[in-house]
Design a protein around this motif. Sequence first.
Motif, PDB file in Angstrom:
ATOM      1  N   ASN A   5       0.813  -1.208   0.000  1.00  0.00           N
ATOM      2  CA  ASN A   5       0.000   0.000   0.000  1.00  0.00           C
ATOM      3  C   ASN A   5       0.853   1.267   0.000  1.00  0.00           C
ATOM      4  O   ASN A   5       0.490   2.262   0.606  1.00  0.00           O
ATOM      5  N   VAL A   7       2.233   4.244  -2.292  1.00  0.00           N
ATOM      6  CA  VAL A   7       1.827   4.861  -3.549  1.00  0.00           C
ATOM      7  C   VAL A   7       2.551   6.190  -3.732  1.00  0.00           C
ATOM      8  O   VAL A   7       2.555   7.031  -2.826  1.00  0.00           O
ATOM      9  N   ALA A  21      -3.594  14.452  -6.121  1.00  0.00           N
ATOM     10  CA  ALA A  21      -3.805  13.012  -5.968  1.00  0.00           C
ATOM     11  C   ALA A  21      -3.308  12.550  -4.599  1.00  0.00           C
ATOM     12  O   ALA A  21      -3.988  11.781  -3.906  1.00  0.00           O
ATOM     13  N   ASP A  22      -2.143  13.021  -4.190  1.00  0.00           N
ATOM     14  CA  ASP A  22      -1.566  12.721  -2.887  1.00  0.00           C
ATOM     15  C   ASP A  22      -2.540  13.139  -1.779  1.00  0.00           C
ATOM     16  O   ASP A  22      -2.899  12.349  -0.899  1.00  0.00           O
ATOM     17  N   MET A  25      -5.804  11.078  -1.789  1.00  0.00           N
ATOM     18  CA  MET A  25      -5.582   9.718  -1.285  1.00  0.00           C
ATOM     19  C   MET A  25      -5.469   9.736   0.234  1.00  0.00           C
ATOM     20  O   MET A  25      -6.080   8.909   0.916  1.00  0.00           O
ATOM     21  N   GLU A  28      -8.907  10.255   1.660  1.00  0.00           N
ATOM     22  CA  GLU A  28      -9.739   9.042   1.577  1.00  0.00           C
ATOM     23  C   GLU A  28      -9.347   8.000   2.616  1.00  0.00           C
ATOM     24  O   GLU A  28     -10.210   7.402   3.245  1.00  0.00           O
ATOM     25  N   VAL A  29      -8.044   7.749   2.782  1.00  0.00           N
ATOM     26  CA  VAL A  29      -7.646   6.725   3.758  1.00  0.00           C
ATOM     27  C   VAL A  29      -7.915   7.193   5.181  1.00  0.00           C
ATOM     28  O   VAL A  29      -8.257   6.378   6.047  1.00  0.00           O
ATOM     29  N   PHE A  38      -1.064   2.792   4.912  1.00  0.00           N
ATOM     30  CA  PHE A  38      -0.599   3.379   3.658  1.00  0.00           C
ATOM     31  C   PHE A  38       0.612   4.281   3.816  1.00  0.00           C
ATOM     32  O   PHE A  38       0.766   4.964   4.831  1.00  0.00           O
ATOM     33  N   ILE A  40       2.010   7.293   1.378  1.00  0.00           N
ATOM     34  CA  ILE A  40       1.556   8.079   0.231  1.00  0.00           C
ATOM     35  C   ILE A  40       2.455   9.291   0.059  1.00  0.00           C
ATOM     36  O   ILE A  40       2.769   9.983   1.035  1.00  0.00           O
ATOM     37  N   SER A 145     -10.318  12.992  -8.287  1.00  0.00           N
ATOM     38  CA  SER A 145     -11.106  12.465  -7.176  1.00  0.00           C
ATOM     39  C   SER A 145     -11.764  11.135  -7.546  1.00  0.00           C
ATOM     40  O   SER A 145     -11.686  10.157  -6.791  1.00  0.00           O
ATOM     41  N   ILE A 148      -9.058   8.435  -7.842  1.00  0.00           N
ATOM     42  CA  ILE A 148      -8.471   8.064  -6.553  1.00  0.00           C
ATOM     43  C   ILE A 148      -9.390   7.104  -5.799  1.00  0.00           C
ATOM     44  O   ILE A 148      -8.931   6.094  -5.253  1.00  0.00           O
ATOM     45  N   LEU A 152      -8.174   3.383  -4.876  1.00  0.00           N
ATOM     46  CA  LEU A 152      -8.145   2.908  -3.497  1.00  0.00           C
ATOM     47  C   LEU A 152      -9.007   1.662  -3.335  1.00  0.00           C
ATOM     48  O   LEU A 152      -8.590   0.685  -2.702  1.00  0.00           O
TER      49      LEU A 152
END
Length: 159
Positions: A5, A7, A21-22, A25, A28-29, A38, A40, A145, A148, A152
């Motif tokens: 995991n 990324v 994107a970073d 992500m 989201e996590v 993760f 990231i 979005s 991503i 995920l």
Amino acid sequence: MATNNSVLFVCLGNICRSPLADGLMIHEVNKRGIAAQFKIDSAGTYAGHAGEKADKRMRKTAANHGVELKSIARQFIVDDFDKFEHIVVMDDSNLNNVLNLTRNDSDRNKVIKLRSFDNQKSGKDVDDPYYGGIAGFDNCYNVVSESIVNFLNKLLEQD
């Protein structure tokens, strides 16, 4: 050593698309309560913005959606292949630049375009909003979005 995991998101200057994107992500996590699972980060194939925060227009666009972009621009380096299991690029130019640095099939197999995970699995480029107006930043946010969330979900299916 890369974990499953881990990324790294990559664009040209690491000030618009890959920091978005970073940040998305990470958002989201965190929202799902799985951030500890993760690693990231983001990087650019061009070093000209190294040390800078994300573009203020991108930060504002993300903030309008409740997402904070904290990354500091840096250049992609060959050692990133050892640190990350997934190298997710924003466009064909980034793809080619990163693939030119691969040392073996293992490195090459880590590299994928973000829009391979959009709802159409289009594999298209994430358009760079840098030289355009705010509508380009909004469009970039929507495309990234969507991709991503799907990316995920795909990672979580594999665990």
